[in-house]
Scaffold this active site. Structure first.
Site, PDB file in Angstrom:
ATOM      1  N   HIS A   1      -4.678 -58.908   5.840  1.00 50.38           N
ATOM      2  CA  HIS A   1      -4.270 -58.176   7.051  1.00 50.38           C
ATOM      3  C   HIS A   1      -4.770 -59.223   8.407  1.00 50.38           C
ATOM      4  O   HIS A   1      -5.235 -60.146   7.508  1.00 50.38           O
ATOM      5  CB  HIS A   1      -6.069 -57.228   7.759  1.00 50.38           C
ATOM      6  CG  HIS A   1      -5.933 -55.885   6.968  1.00 50.38           C
ATOM      7  ND1 HIS A   1      -6.165 -55.980   5.193  1.00 50.38           N
ATOM      8  CD2 HIS A   1      -5.784 -54.512   6.576  1.00 50.38           C
ATOM      9  CE1 HIS A   1      -6.278 -54.778   4.912  1.00 50.38           C
ATOM     10  NE2 HIS A   1      -6.393 -53.706   5.971  1.00 50.38           N
TER      11      HIS A   1
ATOM     12  N   ASP B   1      -8.194 -60.609   8.220  1.00 47.60           N
ATOM     13  CA  ASP B   1      -8.965 -61.263   6.653  1.00 47.60           C
ATOM     14  C   ASP B   1      -8.858 -63.098   6.501  1.00 47.60           C
ATOM     15  O   ASP B   1      -9.083 -63.391   6.471  1.00 47.60           O
ATOM     16  CB  ASP B   1      -7.504 -60.519   5.924  1.00 47.60           C
ATOM     17  CG  ASP B   1      -8.152 -59.291   5.095  1.00 47.60           C
ATOM     18  OD1 ASP B   1      -9.090 -58.797   5.563  1.00 47.60           O
ATOM     19  OD2 ASP B   1      -6.737 -58.793   5.206  1.00 47.60           O
TER      20      ASP B   1
ATOM     21  N   MET C   1       3.754 -59.079   1.493  1.00 48.98           N
ATOM     22  CA  MET C   1       3.053 -58.518   2.608  1.00 48.98           C
ATOM     23  C   MET C   1       2.272 -58.845   3.170  1.00 48.98           C
ATOM     24  O   MET C   1       1.727 -59.398   3.245  1.00 48.98           O
ATOM     25  CB  MET C   1       2.582 -56.957   1.936  1.00 48.98           C
ATOM     26  CG  MET C   1       1.994 -55.680   1.737  1.00 48.98           C
ATOM     27  SD  MET C   1       0.290 -55.489   2.866  1.00 48.98           S
ATOM     28  CE  MET C   1      -0.103 -55.304   1.508  1.00 48.98           C
TER      29      MET C   1
ATOM     30  N   GLU D   1       1.453 -46.558   5.194  1.00 47.48           N
ATOM     31  CA  GLU D   1       0.028 -45.653   3.604  1.00 47.48           C
ATOM     32  C   GLU D   1      -0.473 -44.914   4.104  1.00 47.48           C
ATOM     33  O   GLU D   1      -1.668 -44.632   5.227  1.00 47.48           O
ATOM     34  CB  GLU D   1      -0.844 -46.907   3.361  1.00 47.48           C
ATOM     35  CG  GLU D   1      -1.760 -46.763   2.513  1.00 47.48           C
ATOM     36  CD  GLU D   1      -2.432 -48.090   2.385  1.00 47.48           C
ATOM     37  OE1 GLU D   1      -1.519 -49.269   2.702  1.00 47.48           O
ATOM     38  OE2 GLU D   1      -3.803 -47.539   2.301  1.00 47.48           O
TER      39      GLU D   1
ATOM     40  N   LYS E   1      -3.473 -41.555   3.760  1.00 50.48           N
ATOM     41  CA  LYS E   1      -4.491 -41.078   3.427  1.00 50.48           C
ATOM     42  C   LYS E   1      -4.649 -39.991   3.916  1.00 50.48           C
ATOM     43  O   LYS E   1      -5.026 -39.764   5.643  1.00 50.48           O
ATOM     44  CB  LYS E   1      -5.088 -42.560   4.052  1.00 50.48           C
ATOM     45  CG  LYS E   1      -6.860 -41.977   3.147  1.00 50.48           C
ATOM     46  CD  LYS E   1      -7.502 -43.334   3.243  1.00 50.48           C
ATOM     47  CE  LYS E   1      -8.846 -43.907   2.699  1.00 50.48           C
ATOM     48  NZ  LYS E   1      -9.985 -44.893   3.280  1.00 50.48           N
TER      49      LYS E   1
ATOM     50  N   GLU F   1      -0.506 -44.519  -1.936  1.00 49.25           N
ATOM     51  CA  GLU F   1      -1.794 -45.691  -2.840  1.00 49.25           C
ATOM     52  C   GLU F   1      -2.143 -44.693  -4.320  1.00 49.25           C
ATOM     53  O   GLU F   1      -2.791 -43.698  -3.882  1.00 49.25           O
ATOM     54  CB  GLU F   1      -2.964 -46.200  -1.783  1.00 49.25           C
ATOM     55  CG  GLU F   1      -4.180 -46.536  -2.514  1.00 49.25           C
ATOM     56  CD  GLU F   1      -5.274 -47.581  -1.373  1.00 49.25           C
ATOM     57  OE1 GLU F   1      -4.442 -47.866  -0.229  1.00 49.25           O
ATOM     58  OE2 GLU F   1      -6.707 -47.102  -1.927  1.00 49.25           O
TER      59      GLU F   1
ATOM     60  N   HIS G   1      -5.409 -42.939  -3.194  1.00 49.31           N
ATOM     61  CA  HIS G   1      -5.609 -41.455  -1.410  1.00 49.31           C
ATOM     62  C   HIS G   1      -4.722 -40.629  -2.428  1.00 49.31           C
ATOM     63  O   HIS G   1      -5.312 -39.611  -1.881  1.00 49.31           O
ATOM     64  CB  HIS G   1      -4.745 -42.363  -0.486  1.00 49.31           C
ATOM     65  CG  HIS G   1      -4.989 -43.590  -0.099  1.00 49.31           C
ATOM     66  ND1 HIS G   1      -4.738 -44.805   1.044  1.00 49.31           N
ATOM     67  CD2 HIS G   1      -5.966 -44.174  -0.277  1.00 49.31           C
ATOM     68  CE1 HIS G   1      -5.180 -45.136   1.710  1.00 49.31           C
ATOM     69  NE2 HIS G   1      -6.951 -45.393   0.700  1.00 49.31           N
TER      70      HIS G   1
ATOM     71  N   ASP H   1       0.605 -49.647  -4.122  1.00 49.91           N
ATOM     72  CA  ASP H   1      -1.043 -49.530  -3.883  1.00 49.91           C
ATOM     73  C   ASP H   1      -1.328 -49.487  -5.342  1.00 49.91           C
ATOM     74  O   ASP H   1      -1.621 -47.742  -5.292  1.00 49.91           O
ATOM     75  CB  ASP H   1      -1.545 -49.272  -2.901  1.00 49.91           C
ATOM     76  CG  ASP H   1      -2.134 -49.902  -1.574  1.00 49.91           C
ATOM     77  OD1 ASP H   1      -0.666 -51.174  -1.675  1.00 49.91           O
ATOM     78  OD2 ASP H   1      -2.536 -50.333  -0.459  1.00 49.91           O
TER      79      ASP H   1
ATOM     80  N   ASP I   1     -13.636 -42.700  -0.850  1.00 47.70           N
ATOM     81  CA  ASP I   1     -12.550 -43.647  -1.099  1.00 47.70           C
ATOM     82  C   ASP I   1     -12.800 -44.662  -1.907  1.00 47.70           C
ATOM     83  O   ASP I   1     -13.710 -45.814  -1.789  1.00 47.70           O
ATOM     84  CB  ASP I   1     -11.751 -44.346   0.101  1.00 47.70           C
ATOM     85  CG  ASP I   1     -11.056 -45.412  -0.664  1.00 47.70           C
ATOM     86  OD1 ASP I   1     -10.367 -45.053  -1.483  1.00 47.70           O
ATOM     87  OD2 ASP I   1     -10.762 -46.064   0.663  1.00 47.70           O
TER      88      ASP I   1
ATOM     89  N   ASP J   1     -11.583 -46.956  -5.007  1.00 42.47           N
ATOM     90  CA  ASP J   1     -10.940 -47.848  -5.175  1.00 42.47           C
ATOM     91  C   ASP J   1     -11.121 -48.715  -6.356  1.00 42.47           C
ATOM     92  O   ASP J   1     -11.244 -50.152  -5.920  1.00 42.47           O
ATOM     93  CB  ASP J   1     -10.866 -49.173  -3.585  1.00 42.47           C
ATOM     94  CG  ASP J   1     -10.089 -48.811  -1.788  1.00 42.47           C
ATOM     95  OD1 ASP J   1      -9.142 -47.942  -1.868  1.00 42.47           O
ATOM     96  OD2 ASP J   1     -10.608 -48.809  -0.997  1.00 42.47           O
TER      97      ASP J   1
ATOM     98  N   ASP K   1      -4.801 -53.022  -4.758  1.00 40.24           N
ATOM     99  CA  ASP K   1      -5.642 -52.601  -3.357  1.00 40.24           C
ATOM    100  C   ASP K   1      -7.677 -51.773  -4.167  1.00 40.24           C
ATOM    101  O   ASP K   1      -7.565 -50.481  -3.050  1.00 40.24           O
ATOM    102  CB  ASP K   1      -5.414 -51.983  -2.662  1.00 40.24           C
ATOM    103  CG  ASP K   1      -5.686 -51.490  -0.821  1.00 40.24           C
ATOM    104  OD1 ASP K   1      -6.898 -51.878  -1.237  1.00 40.24           O
ATOM    105  OD2 ASP K   1      -5.546 -50.656  -0.829  1.00 40.24           O
TER     106      ASP K   1
END
Lengths: 390, 390, 390, 390
Positions: free
Chosen positions: B57, B60, B91, B184, B186, B220, B223, B248, B258, B260, B290
């Site tokens: 991102h 980030d 990406m 993406e 969710k 993902e 998700h 993802d 979520d 992950d 991810d």
């Protein structure tokens, strides 16, 4: 609230499947508890309660394997009941899930002979539906899916699914029928995972068809809710794509077996927003109930059930009308910024100049972040509206 | 099994988000437990482990509010780390969810100024991504949704969503960037219900865009699984629509927050079919993770986590290869009729003659119904393959 | 892994319900697809596959309404099959859910006559079970619950539930039978919400019974998993309370209809920890499979299914053995602090002096917070163990 | 309905956690959006709105690490706010989840030093609670659980959990405090799976404690609902065991992250039955709201939120009163057989004679099966009651 007229009338466009009031209470753990209902009786009783029409699978009316003359006699007798009561059959569909022959799939069965049988059965059922006046033909792929993913390539399955729907469209075009198709998504049950599991997947699928304009959606409250998705959002996305062709109303709790409860008995908040959306958007189609009475019920309970579905819809429609005229709600909507969403983000379009202009804009991020959106107030007003205290 | 080479190498195309190994363990009930990781260190550590690249991102890498010169210095230093290690940034994406300004939405915020701010931030982030070499730009609408459905009209929200994506596409076309967008989906969290909740809804949405060919999906694992949907089916439908632009990988249990988790740690059967699908279909894109380490971990645990994601992928890819050559599995696939699904249902097309011919066909329904499909045998073979005993 | 002996043998104590291999594939949307299996044939086939015994509901063996002499003839013939094969009947139970009379409940039916009928049927079935040698009697309240919560006061329902179980205990004591009861919890399906929905609720209920020592639990993998709960945690809590009296093994995905899939086909990680727990704790009871074949199967598929359940158990038991001797796993357990959990928190008890001492203790909170627990490494080792690569 | 007095007053016993109105809107994906609220201000605002009291975690009032004199000054100032407003602190609890030191657990941490630290912190917090007048002490094991099941033996964890609760009880007895403990179950989040995941598991656990009479339950609407369980059934089972010591009211959708929405905003049917149960059973404890405002809200929205929780409770309590006096509902309850459930099944007990008599009884199974239970009618009446049209 008090004083609201809750009498169902034909102009409300309430319809029921023959299989709904005709449900005999069989479930995975128990035998039938109610006698079969003659479809002709169902038509009369539903007409008496104020319904507009009935919908049916082929086998709901004409038992599988009936001869042509038996079929015609059954249809003629049923036709008379419709005529006597003024009821109609706006929607028809095929039972591609009960017979053992479909245990591995119908349109997406691995065995081509099963697929051809499913298609032939569907074409016969389309004829029956059209003969009875149906303008919408629902397709629910009850057996299209897997428990063992190795057994079926999803991409090939979608190829076969498309082939079947395209063939039905070709037939309808060829016959000159005034009939549209409505796909009904469902995530699972009876299969472990089913193809076209949500409204979204089916909307996407339609775009790959040969005549996408002939095919839309039949979203069902219970089916989206099983996945924990918002049903009113799903219906709204169908409307956004101009693909709401039919709707199945019932009730369901998230993450459970397919309950098909009386409309509004569970999830009344989502039910309210759904009714509000249908009414606000001027939906002129059917309000179809695809539900069944609890297994605790005898024959009387069946009609309590049917009446209850319609009454709750009328209660919620009245609440939707009050929503539109409530000044405190209007003020809360304003505070929430709801009307602002109609303003474009890029009022001058997205050409290079407009984008360049956007990039030099200064934003008072602190002020924007400080804004409160009064969603608690708005939501509480809706809650109190729904609970009848405003 | 024993003897399988489980060493990750750049040619496997494994990538990690900076935010994944950089996750500091904050959660709704607890504070950060690990120190921040310098993105440059993350690049070096991941390169040492055999990864191919890192994704990010905007925030980030470059803290929100950094000056232009600060930004350039950070980017230059990061660029050197990439050059030193041979890592790339395939990406990039925008953080449109952490800042308070986005609390009511970003592209679908009710307030047009927030929407413009979100769009401006995205265009800056696209520039950053392109500068770092990204060819795929992910869009996750983390704040696009509602808790109070009255506050936002879904159809208007989708209008605004489309407007934002179209504007980004216009910008990329105008700049001549070689960049595609990947949506993406969710279903919920952090919002009560989010727009484009599943792969299906996003695939359908793409069809309404101005340049649909520029926009695909970034499904993902976590998700789709949150909604109880099959992830490998979702990826297969993306491939069927030619819309798998990114993926993802992580792990999740159905109907939970979520999570992950490390790829393959939960839902290993669905993970296997996903890997098999990617490998069988010749997917030449990234295997992006991810996910984030458990909060129990210190800095060492972070790299155990990263290595584990890649190793499990390699184990599953090896199982997918054995699947293709296992004679008992081949026999069970035959018994299941899996290869038959490639045969068209209507080999002569769907013209009037072909349909007429179908309708006169006689089916031995009893024989078709009697066929067994050996799915138990096939599924058990897959189970034993996966458990390493064949 | 390769080389593991996967041949089921009687000493493994694998049992199947007559209703499992006898399942004919009926589901809410479809008719039976397989012929009925003679219980005598089921005994022979299961014996051939290496099972230890079969379990049954009263009606599985003796059709409801059979005369006393019919019953005796059926039982004698079945007895011979058991003797011929060396199979036994370790567990029996009552069908209190299929008959229409139980549609509103059985032990908790509102109508006292229904409750008395349910109790009488159960006492008959206890006699049958004892005659066949059963030492465990399972009670699953398939119809105990509601869709309409107004219809039944939960506290009264629990009073009636307790009354029924106490009566059965009184009967068994009076008869001097060597028989214990095992309650089987389930959250929903066929009822909207069922009483004693989880292992926890049933464990708590047992404490209120007149003879709590006679009643324990029969946890089922699918039933806990439907609620998204950890099955191995549930079994462990049963063991902690010394209340694991029986166990139902199968497979299920969270938040779905009651799937009763082949053991290990879904949720293999939880299945592994469950097997590990049974083996590590020296469980000397049955490994009972309460599952049924996919509806895609013919008669051959039924036995593939049964064999698969047992083979997967053996694979997982072998993995549990490797877990105990794997030095890297042992090191990771040490790093995770797993052995430390056996040390008491208050080694000197909790008297005033020990508490006073605790309160003056100084803690290096920073050092304690910095510790990493290597759970990622440990979990990855378990994953690789399970996937057969270590 | 119209005319219902919806003004909260102290006699309604509404309480809020300091952490609820004080929630700053941080979530896994976003930063804080609202400023901190001074606990003294919270007391005044809640008093103005008609609340009865506030509840707190130790760290909500006294920041972790404050010196003794800082603590005393904070407590004295807070005490004055309580005195000025007439508010009280009926419940207190410990924050054993936010600090990094608890990342692997608190009472069930593998590291004994962490467990001792958790216990020492709890004893300090008990002193604080008692000083402020609390009579109920809640224990929520926010970090007690695992993601990697290998890392922690559940049975040992329960041993340690019991040890901690027993130690707290010993301390309270020793000090002569008038304080009871209430365990708060939760299935998951923040841990993958948590111990004592439901009301049932916690009720069972209490029976193994040294002083079970000192420990009861604090069921929370959101936590049971996350697992898809009926909250009103859970509360009823607590009452049946005489173990309802406290209650946490909020709203939640099944199978989602822990939402903690405003009471009644979701799941209003279950909320109604819960309120009805509390009111009908003469519950004289608190109506505690453990919820937080949407992240869209500014400071004003916080108080809209708090007021909304209380108003909805009052609306539902009024509906429960109307339920009791509605003649059509009374008739439907009669038809449903609801009053019959109070009649014992074995009115003469369960001795040998009574059992023998039962076994000779003849049942008219057909007639019993034919009875309809009018649950559809009853359920619809409740729906219309709830929607304010009766």
């Amino acid at each position: 609230m008090a004083g609201t007229d809750l009498t169902p009338r034909p102009e409300h466009h309430f319809t029921f499947g023959l299989w709904t009031v005709g449900n005999r209470g069989r479930d995975p753990f128990g035998h039938e508890v109610r006698p079969a209902i003659d479809p002709v009786d169902a038509v009369h009783r539903l007409a008496d309660l104020g319904a507009y029409g009935v919908n049916l699978h082929d086998d709901d009316l004409v038992p599988h394997g009936a001869s042509a003359s038996e079929r015609d006699a059954i249809v003629a007798r049923f036709r008379r009941a419709l005529d006597d009561t003024g009821m109609c059959v706006p929607m028809a569909t095929t039972n591609l899930f009960s017979l053992p022959v479909f245990k591995e799939g119908a349109f997406c069965a691995n065995d081509p002979a099963v697929r051809r049988f499913a298609l032939a059965k569907t074409l016969d059922a389309i004829d029956l539906g059209v003969e009875l006046g149906a303008r919408t033909y629902v397709m629910w792929g009850g057996r299209e899916g897997t428990e063992c993913d190795a057994a079926k390539d999803v991409r090939l399955a979608l190829d076969r699914y498309k082939e079947a729907v395209d063939t039905c469209c070709a037939y309808v075009r060829d016959q000159g029928h005034d009939l549209r198709f409505a796909l009904e998504p469902k995530p699972n049950e009876p299969r472990g995972d089913m193809y076209l599991p949500t409204v979204g997947h089916a909307l996407a699928f339609v775009n790959e068809l040969e005549w996408p304009e002939m095919v839309g959606l039949n979203p069902e409250f219970a089916h989206e809710t099983m996945s924990g998705l918002s049903f009113n959002h799903a219906v709204a996305q169908c409307l956004w794509h101009d693909k709401l062709f039919h709707i199945d109303l019932n009730a369901q709790r998230i993450g459970k077996f397919d309950q098909d409860f009386r409309f509004g008995s569970e999830g009344v908040r989502d039910a309210f927003y759904t009714v509000k959306l249908l009414e606000d958007s001027g939906w002129d189609g059917m309000r179809h109930f695809d539900a069944h009475p609890y297994r605790t019920e005898d024959a009387d309970g069946v009609w309590d059930f049917a009446l209850g579905c319609m009454r709750t819809y009328l209660v919620l429609a009245a609440a939707a009308r009050r929503f539109r005229t409530d000044p405190e709600i209007a003020a809360a909507l304003e505070a929430a910024g709801a009307p602002q969403l109609a303003s474009p983000t890029m009022p001058d379009g997205a050409d290079a100049a407009a984008i360049a202009s956007l990039r030099t804009e200064r934003f008072d991020e602190t002020a924007l972040a400080a804004r409160g959106y009064a969603n608690e107030r708005l939501d509480q007003l809706v809650t109190e509206l729904l609970l009848g205290v405003r």
